[in-house]
Design an enzyme around this catalytic site. Structure first.
Site, PDB file in Angstrom:
ATOM      1  CB  CYS A 104      -0.919  -0.025   1.224  1.00 36.42           C
ATOM      2  SG  CYS A 104      -1.669   1.555   1.628  1.00 36.42           S
ATOM      3  CB  CYS A 130       0.871   1.295   4.259  1.00 39.52           C
ATOM      4  SG  CYS A 130      -0.855   0.780   4.313  1.00 39.52           S
TER       5      CYS A 130
END
Length: 502
Positions: A394, A397
């Site tokens: 991600c 992230c």
């Protein structure tokens, strides 16, 4: 007389040259309920103006409308973006959704999005859906002529609400049913010991003695739970053990039953294993659905089941988000399988937790949680625990990672606060947590372990303010925010007596 087929042929030619305004009824929040109530058969498209699939469907949907122009069938549509009241009540979560309402009862259309296929579906809706039989001779003749399994419902009287509700339900249900449907009112044949009302599933062939070949029966409790009847009929239509695939997945999931997954290496000789599992699967009908899975075709499903490719064949039971893995499957036999399945049904199995190894050292600014340590860390009654749920691929992230590391450095002197993270792609997390995307930050407070979501900006300052406000008291003024790389560069260039304040 112009047939519907001829009409189709003409319309297909006409649609190439003319932009016809199709006879489609546009419904809104204000008119939807009335239309469903007043039109005995109405086929509705729930669409979004910007949806590409809806735009592709439009020419076929126009042809459908022309096919029923001036008929007793109404073709309609709803802009589900502009009419949120309808979208909410009808649970419209994607586009387009095609739904037929017959006498107000909804049936979703999941067939091909062609005019011909949709017309065929609507035409079936115009029929009675169920044949009313008056005698045993009629029943035998009906079963013999049927090319599919037959469902016959038995009732004491046609005046009761059980009979009337069944007739309303089956009128729509038969559209997507794999069965032929009939009903008998009056005396129950001697082949059955179940008192009316009940339904019987029968084979279309007759036995040598001329009696009905009954596959199974289901008593009907009044008021009838038609969702339970639907699941029972779906389960009855399934083979004891089947290979799972994209076209059949939804059918098995809609049973609502736990699933037994037999994961196989397609390059191995699996005939004996499949035969063994199929042999016991029939014993658990209506309790568990048994499927086998090609590990090479469906690698993502294998990953979700937490099965290692070098441990095949594998046998895993799932119930919702819970997973129960049979440990030793190299020498699998019938006794082992039945013991494992029986233990699952009796509630004596512990779920298998997907977990990375527990770290041998865990003294960094961000504490690493894995599946096997999640509850222990989060439920610590002495600490407030902020947990970041992330997945490695991600981008958001990855962008948060260095800031979250700084947050951990800032909080390290606080003995009652822990900054932690867990890789949600490699570890199980409780399915009742509000984690629907990544990254997600949840604070589990010492005084109340119901998670508190962090919905602020992903800056160090805002996360610090959130923790100060929601964590246990501490002398927060003693803590200094870590300097960013930019701030350190500025400090190098500043005069020796420069002063920085937070």
């Amino acid at each position: 007389m112009v047939t519907r087929g001829a009409l189709f042929a003409g319309l297909c030619v006409l649609s190439l040259t003319l932009a016809l305004e199709a006879p489609i009824l546009d419904l809104t929040d204000a008119t939807f309920a009335t239309a469903i109530r007043e039109h005995p058969i109405i086929f509705v498209e729930f669409y979004a103006p910007w949806c590409g699939h809806c735009q592709q469907l439009a020419p076929e949907y126009n042809l459908l409308a022309w096919a029923f122009e001036g008929d007793d069938v109404t073709i309609a549509r709803v802009d589900a973006v502009a009419n949120q009241e309808v979208a909410t009540s009808q649970q419209i979560d994607h586009y387009p959704i095609l739904r037929l309402f017959k006498d107000g009862i909804p049936v979703d259309y999941n067939g091909e999005r062609t005019a011909e296929a949709m017309v065929s579906f609507v035409e079936r809706a115009r029929g009675p859906g169920v044949v009313q039989l008056a005698s045993m001779d009629e029943a035998n003749d009906f079963i013999q002529k049927s090319k599919t399994p037959v469902v016959i419902a038995f009732f004491d009287s046609s005046e009761g609400e059980d009979y009337k509700s069944f007739m309303r339900w089956v009128g729509s249900y038969h559209l997507n049913s794999a069965y032929a449907h009939a009903v008998i009112v009056g005396a129950v044949p001697p082949q059955f010991t179940t008192p009316a009302p009940f339904i019987a599933l029968l084979d279309p062939a007759l036995s040598e003695t001329g009696s009905w070949l009954v596959k199974n029966t289901l008593p009907l409790e009044v008021p009838i739970d038609f969702q339970a009847v639907d699941k029972w009929l779906i389960t009855e239509s399934l083979p004891p053990l089947a290979e799972i695939g994209p076209q059949t997945y939804a059918k098995y999931i809609t049973t609502g039953l736990p699933i037994a997954w037999l994961v196989l290496n397609p390059e191995a000789d699996n005939n004996a294993t499949i035969e063994l599992v199929a042999g016991i699967a029939a014993e658990y009908k209506h309790k568990i659905v048994f499927l086998w899975l090609d590990s090479k075709k469906f690698t993502k499903q294998v990953q979700m089941l937490a099965v290692a490719s070098h441990h095949l064949p594998a046998f895993v039971l799932t119930n919702g988000m819970l997973r129960f893995t049979m440990e030793d499957t190299e020498s699998i036999d019938k006794s082992m399988l039945t013991t494992f399945v029986d233990s699952f049904l009796s509630g004596n199995l512990k779920p298998t937790i997907l977990s990375q190894p527990i770290p041998t050292t865990n003294d960094g600014p961000v504490f690493t949680i894995v599946g096997n340590t999640f509850n222990e860390v989060v439920d610590d009654p002495t600490r407030d625990v902020l947990v970041k749920f992330y997945v490695p691929w991600c981008g958001h992230c990855q962008a948060l990672a260095p800031i979250y590391e700084q947050l951990g450095e800032w909080a390290k002197p606080v003995p009652t606060l822990r900054i932690a993270e867990i890789d949600a792609s490699a570890n199980d997390i409780p399915n009742n947590l509000p984690v629907s995307g990544y990254p997600t930050l949840l604070l589990f407070r010492a005084s109340n372990k119901d998670p508190l979501s962090y919905d602020g900006s992903r800056t160090l300052e805002d996360m610090v303010d959130f923790l100060k406000e929601n964590s246990q008291p501490f002398a927060w003024e003693q803590l200094e925010l870590p300097k960013t790389e930019d701030e350190e560069d500025d400090e190098d260039d500043a005069a020796p007596n420069a002063r920085y304040e937070l």
